[in-house]
Design an enzyme around this catalytic site. Structure first.
Site, mmCIF file in Angstrom:
data_model
loop_
_atom_site.group_PDB
_atom_site.id
_atom_site.type_symbol
_atom_site.label_atom_id
_atom_site.label_comp_id
_atom_site.label_asym_id
_atom_site.label_seq_id
_atom_site.Cartn_x
_atom_site.Cartn_y
_atom_site.Cartn_z
ATOM 1 N N CYS A 1 55.008 -19.820 -76.937
ATOM 2 C CA CYS A 1 55.459 -18.899 -78.069
ATOM 3 C C CYS A 1 55.311 -18.512 -79.342
ATOM 4 C CB CYS A 1 57.250 -18.250 -77.061
ATOM 5 S SG CYS A 1 57.490 -18.478 -75.814
HETATM 6 C C1 BEZ Z 1 56.532 -21.610 -74.407
HETATM 7 O O1 BEZ Z 1 56.475 -20.673 -74.744
HETATM 8 O O2 BEZ Z 1 55.897 -22.623 -74.355
HETATM 9 C C2 BEZ Z 1 57.142 -21.039 -73.084
HETATM 10 C C3 BEZ Z 1 59.038 -20.768 -72.318
HETATM 11 C C4 BEZ Z 1 59.239 -21.024 -71.294
HETATM 12 C C5 BEZ Z 1 59.035 -21.910 -70.800
HETATM 13 C C6 BEZ Z 1 57.503 -22.021 -70.410
HETATM 14 C C7 BEZ Z 1 56.965 -22.191 -71.659
#
Ligand code: BEZ
Length: 211
Positions: free
Chosen positions: A45
């Site tokens: 994210c």
């Molecule tokens: C991420 O943004 O890295 C992420 C968020 C939730 C689950 C897996 C990855």
């Protein structure tokens, strides 16, 4: 609630990192990229929101306003934004919706309980100036989105909103487009003065009309 292409984007009021908004008022007459992310302070994210900020000029050129959302609260968003800015060396110039009660997430069907009970998946909604849903995409939490594809599809949507054309597989801005089957050959001569090539009676190609 599931959302289909052509539906009016559901309206809502919410707090964002740029102050409270009413969604329809905020849209005004712009194109909009509404996209959800699973959680603040997560690695994928952080890259996605940074990429969106880095592409601010590309979105502005197309008359598109971006707005992000997760079920985190406003304090969390505000604490995370400096990390996004530091990691991606960019100012976050678009609002992030705080949705701790999951009101917007449920309204837009962004929670897929068999993937995660609590977090939003990576949903994408492209909304037109008429406030109608033009495109939906759903990615899992583990896959960061391809923002080149998001820009590409916006180019296609904006072109096909103005001309009786469609865009072929892997089309990119500047390449030939397809005249929609509803246009007769006689009308095509007038509507597409650059000419067209008939590959099949139902597959006619013409140079991109807005260039
Ligand atoms: C991420 O943004 O890295 C992420 C968020 C939730 C689950 C897996 C990855």
């Amino acid at each position: 609630m599931s959302i289909h292409l052509g539906d009016i984007a559901p309206d809502f009021s919410a707090d964002t990192t740029q102050g409270p908004i009413n969604f329809h008022e905020w849209i005004k007459d712009s194109w909009v990229l509404l996209f959800s992310h699973p959680a603040d302070f997560t690695p994928v994210c952080t890259t996605e929101l940074g990429k969106t900020a880095l592409l601010a000029g590309d979105f502005a050129k197309r008359g598109v306003k971006a707005i992000a959302i997760s079920v985190d609260d406003l304090d969390s968003h505000n604490q995370w934004v400096p990390d996004i800015e530091e990691v991606n060396n960019v100012k976050v110039n678009f609002p992030i919706i705080a949705d701790p009660e999951k009101k917007v997430a449920l309204l837009y069907d962004m929670i897929h309980p068999n993937a995660s009970e609590k977090a939003t998946v990576r949903s994408v909604f492209i909304i037109g100036p008429d406030k109608k849903i033009k495109l939906t995409l759903t990615y899992p939490a583990s896959t960061g989105r391809n923002f080149t594809e998001i820009l590409r599809v916006i180019d296609s949507l904006q072109l096909t909103a103005n001309y009786q054309v469609a865009t072929p597989a892997d089309w990119k801005n500047g390449e030939d487009v397809i005249i929609t089957p509803a246009v007769s050959n006689e009308d095509a001569v007038a509507k597409f003065p650059k000419g067209f090539t008939t590959v099949k009676p139902y597959l006619r190609k013409t140079p991109q009309p807005n260039l």
